[in-house]
Design an enzyme around this catalytic site. Structure first.
Site, PDB file in Angstrom:
ATOM      1  N   HIS A 160       0.836  -1.201   0.000  1.00 18.56           N
ATOM      2  CA  HIS A 160       0.000   0.000   0.000  1.00 18.56           C
ATOM      3  C   HIS A 160       0.874   1.256   0.000  1.00 18.56           C
ATOM      4  O   HIS A 160       2.043   1.215   0.379  1.00 18.56           O
ATOM      5  CB  HIS A 160      -0.864   0.048   1.277  1.00 18.56           C
ATOM      6  CG  HIS A 160      -2.015  -0.895   1.310  1.00 18.56           C
ATOM      7  ND1 HIS A 160      -2.242  -1.763   2.357  1.00 18.56           N
ATOM      8  CD2 HIS A 160      -3.038  -1.105   0.435  1.00 18.56           C
ATOM      9  CE1 HIS A 160      -3.346  -2.462   2.129  1.00 18.56           C
ATOM     10  NE2 HIS A 160      -3.846  -2.087   0.968  1.00 18.56           N
ATOM     11  N   CYS A 247      -2.982   0.082   9.945  1.00 15.07           N
ATOM     12  CA  CYS A 247      -3.985  -0.849   9.391  1.00 15.07           C
ATOM     13  C   CYS A 247      -5.009  -1.300  10.432  1.00 15.07           C
ATOM     14  O   CYS A 247      -6.090  -1.726  10.067  1.00 15.07           O
ATOM     15  CB  CYS A 247      -3.325  -2.120   8.883  1.00 15.07           C
ATOM     16  SG  CYS A 247      -1.796  -1.865   8.049  1.00 15.07           S
TER      17      CYS A 247
HETATM   18  C1  CIR Z   1      -3.686  -7.766   3.347  1.00 11.16           C
HETATM   19  O1  CIR Z   1      -2.826  -8.216   2.573  1.00 11.16           O
HETATM   20  O2  CIR Z   1      -4.709  -7.238   2.929  1.00 11.16           O
HETATM   21  C2  CIR Z   1      -3.459  -7.922   4.834  1.00 11.16           C
HETATM   22  N1  CIR Z   1      -2.769  -9.130   5.092  1.00 11.16           N
HETATM   23  C3  CIR Z   1      -2.680  -6.737   5.374  1.00 11.16           C
HETATM   24  C4  CIR Z   1      -3.398  -5.451   5.226  1.00 11.16           C
HETATM   25  C5  CIR Z   1      -2.613  -4.305   5.734  1.00 11.16           C
HETATM   26  N2  CIR Z   1      -3.373  -3.122   5.711  1.00 11.16           N
HETATM   27  C6  CIR Z   1      -2.866  -1.911   5.573  1.00 11.16           C
HETATM   28  O3  CIR Z   1      -1.682  -1.765   5.293  1.00 11.16           O
HETATM   29  N3  CIR Z   1      -3.684  -0.873   5.670  1.00 11.16           N
END
Ligand code: CIR
Length: 252
Positions: A160, A247
């Protein structure tokens, strides 16, 4: 100033979450403890924290940041880009609706909150594997209608935008080498966090305090040198799923 946060407890299914970290499976019991400490830290910083129960069938559901972007006037629900996560936003909707009018972005646009960085009245949205150009455009249109500036920025190889770029107050960003000279970020002081501490690029500014992940002494020293209050939190089990500090909550 933030007054509210929404978080979601991880479930045992978290061991099946999406990951590229190569750090092994998360320890669920330890993750629960780390999650509780995270919620407590937000509460200590003055936020009213709503902790949602895990959502069966969604191993990544604790990463609530990706499901929406909440700004002063509206909450914009995210059509998530990751297939296994599509639908997570549905159960967030009634929770957010208690606070804000809801706006929707329709498929085939996708975006995830992890690609959205707000600095005062400006939003940056990364175009990534999770956020497509249609998603970035629709998001920018929604926040522009509320009076914000919005810029779409092409991401590098990271998950991201906020894997690489985060705001820590004043005019300072923590950035990856990829964004060291990016023209879209002109005007900011940039602290480049090298790859050996890459995870620490995702620090979280909450009401003037910078939350820094445990285990990254160089970044910690650089943030401390700015003279802002700092809180260090261990989120090792979420790191195993590519999830950082931001997150784990929606803040507004
Ligand atoms: C994903 O790959 O969607 C999750 N394992 C991690 C999401 C992390 N979210 C973020 O950076 N906002």
């Amino acid at each position: 100033m933030f007054t509210n946060a929404i978080t979601r407890q991880p479930s045992k299914e978290m061991v099946d979450g999406i990951t590229t970290a190569g750090l092994g499976k998360p320890d669920y019991e330890l993750a629960l403890k780390q999650h509780a400490a995270y919620c407590q830290a937000l509460s200590d910083l003055g936020l009213d924290v709503t902790v949602l129960a895990p959502e069966p069938g969604y191993p990544d559901c604790c990463f609530v940041e990706d499901t929406a972007v909440v700004c002063e006037h509206v909450a914009i629900l995210a059509p998530l880009g990751a297939l296994s996560r599509q639908g997570e936003q549905k159960s967030i909707e009634p929770v957010l609706a208690k606070y804000k009018p809801i706006e929707y972005v329709a498929a085939p646009a996708t975006f995830e909150g992890g690609d959205v960085l707000q600095v005062e009245n400006t939003f940056f949205i990364g175009v990534s594997d999770r956020t497509n150009m249609a998603g970035a455009k629709a998001f920018c249109a929604a926040v522009s209608a509320c009076g914000y500036e919005c810029h779409a920025v092409q991401c590098g190889p990271s998950l991201h935008f906020k894997t690489d770029v985060n705001y820590i107050g004043g005019d300072t960003l923590l950035v990856s080498p990829y964004f060291k000279d990016a023209p879209e970020l002109a005007g900011f002081e940039r602290i480049v966090v090298e790859d050996d501490e890459a995870y620490a690029r995702n620090c979280l500014l909450v009401n003037g305090t910078v939350i820094v992940p445990a285990g990254f002494p160089k970044t910690l020293a650089q943030v401390e040198a700015l003279g802002r209050p700092v809180v260090v939190l261990d989120v090792s089990e979420f790191r195993k799923l590519d999830g950082g500090l931001s997150c784990l909550s929606l803040r507004f």
